[in-house]
Design an enzyme around this catalytic site. Structure first.
Site, PDB file in Angstrom:
ATOM      1  N   TYR A 248      -7.460  15.960  -6.315  1.00 25.38           N
ATOM      2  CA  TYR A 248      -6.338  14.952  -7.522  1.00 25.38           C
ATOM      3  C   TYR A 248      -5.817  16.029  -8.221  1.00 25.38           C
ATOM      4  CZ  TYR A 248      -5.699  12.259 -11.348  1.00 25.38           C
ATOM      5  OH  TYR A 248      -4.920  11.531 -12.538  1.00 25.38           O
TER       6      TYR A 248
ATOM      7  N   ASP B   1       0.672  -1.321  -0.060  1.00 29.10           N
ATOM      8  CA  ASP B   1       0.009   0.190  -0.209  1.00 29.10           C
ATOM      9  C   ASP B   1       1.016   1.200  -0.110  1.00 29.10           C
ATOM     10  OD1 ASP B   1      -1.788   2.046   0.375  1.00 29.10           O
ATOM     11  OD2 ASP B   1      -2.601   1.143   2.294  1.00 29.10           O
TER      12      ASP B   1
END
Length: 258
Positions: free
Chosen positions: A165, A73
Site C-alpha cells: 500500500y 470495479d
C-alpha cells in the site's frame, strides 16, 4: 471541524463536470457531497453498490444536480474505459477528476505473495493512471481541467505493516508529477493530497485503538481527529481556479503531524 456545507463557494465549480473514483464511502463520500454542494455535475465510480446508491439518493436534492453513481470495479481497466464515457454522456467531458479510490489493507512483508502485490497495486495505483488516461482526451478537447490524486502520509512514516500500500501511495506522487509534466501544456493541472489518519467508519471499525489514537493526536499540531469532511476543502481548492498556477504539488493535510 468543518462539514460539507461549510466550505467557500467556488463559482467555476458550479455546473462543472466532476468524476470521483471511490466516491461512495469514506473520504470519497464526503468529496462527492462537497462537490454536489458546489453545484457541480458529479459522477462517482464505486464497487460498493448499496452505500453508493444510498448516498446518491440522499444527495439528489441537495445541490443543483443529482449525482450519478456508476457501479464498477476499478481494478478492471476495461470497466474504467466503459465508465468514463458513461459519465461524459451524462455531464460532458470531465472538468475535474478526483482519484480517491484506495484500500489500505494491512499485510506482512514476509507473507506477501506476488499475486497479493499485484492485486494491491491494481486497487491503489493502476486506476489512478488509467482513469487519468481515460479522461485526458475530453479534458484536452475542452481546453483544460484539473486532476486531484489522493496519496497518503503513510508512505512517509516508515510504517511496516502495509508495504504494498505505501509503495502504491508513493507511486501516486511520482505519477502526479509525471502527469503534470505531460498534461500541463494542454491546460491540465495535476496535484495530490496526502491525508493523515482520517477517521472513516472503516478505520474506526478495523484499526483505531485508544492508544493509537492518542499517539496520533500527540504528534499532530491540531489536537483533534481528522474527519472525512476535512478533506473537502483542500480538494475543492485544488479543483478550482483558486489554485490556477498550482500543479505537480502534494498538499499534506494531516493536522501538522509531519
Amino acid at each position: 471541524m468543518t462539514t460539507a456545507s461549510d466550505h467557500p463557494v467556488y463559482p467555476d465549480l458550479d455546473g462543472a463536470a466532476v468524476l470521483i473514483t471511490g466516491g461512495g464511502t469514506g473520504i470519497g463520500a464526503a468529496l462527492t457531497e462537497g462537490f454536489v454542494r458546489q453545484g457541480a455535475k458529479v459522477a462517482f465510480i464505486d464497487i460498493a453498490e448499496k452505500p453508493s446508491r444510498e448516498l446518491a439518493a440522499r444527495l439528489a436534492d441537495i445541490g443543483r444536480h443529482a449525482p450519478l453513481f456508476i457501479h464498477a470495479d476499478l481494478t478492471d481497466v476495461g470497466a474504467i474505459r466503459r465508465s468514463v464515457p458513461q459519465a461524459e454522456a451524462a455531464h460532458g467531458a470531465a472538468r475535474v477528476l478526483v482519484n480517491n479510490a484506495a484500500f489500505d489493507d494491512r499485510h506482512e512483508l514476509l507473507d506477501m505473495s506476488e499475486d497479493y502485490w499485484d492485486a494491491n497495486q491494481a486497487i491503489n495505483l493502476r486506476p489512478v493512471a488509467f482513469t487519468a488516461k481515460a479522461v485526458a482526451p475530453g479534458m484536452i478537447a475542452a481546453g483544460g481541467g484539473t486532476i486531484v490524486n489522493f496519496t497518503s502520509t503513510s508512505y512517509m512514516l516508515n510504517i511496516g505493516a502495509m508495504p504494498a500500500y505505501t509503495a502504491a501511495k508513493a507511486g501516486i506522487v511520482g505519477l502526479t508529477k509525471g502527469l503534470a509534466g505531460r498534461l500541463g501544456p494542454d491546460g491540465i493541472r495535476v496535484n495530490a493530497i496526502a491525508p493523515g489518519w482520517v477517521m472513516t467508519e472503516r478505520q474506526k471499525r478495523l484499526w483505531v485503538t485508544e492508544e493509537g489514537l492518542a499517539q496520533m493526536l500527540d504528534r499532530q499540531c491540531i489536537k483533534r481527529t481528522i474527519e472525512p469532511d476535512d478533506m473537502i476543502g483542500p480538494c475543492l481548492f485544488l479543483a478550482s481556479s483558486a489554485s490556477a498556477m498550482v500543479t505537480a504539488q502534494v498538499l499534506i493535510a494531516d493536522g501538522g503531524m509531519m
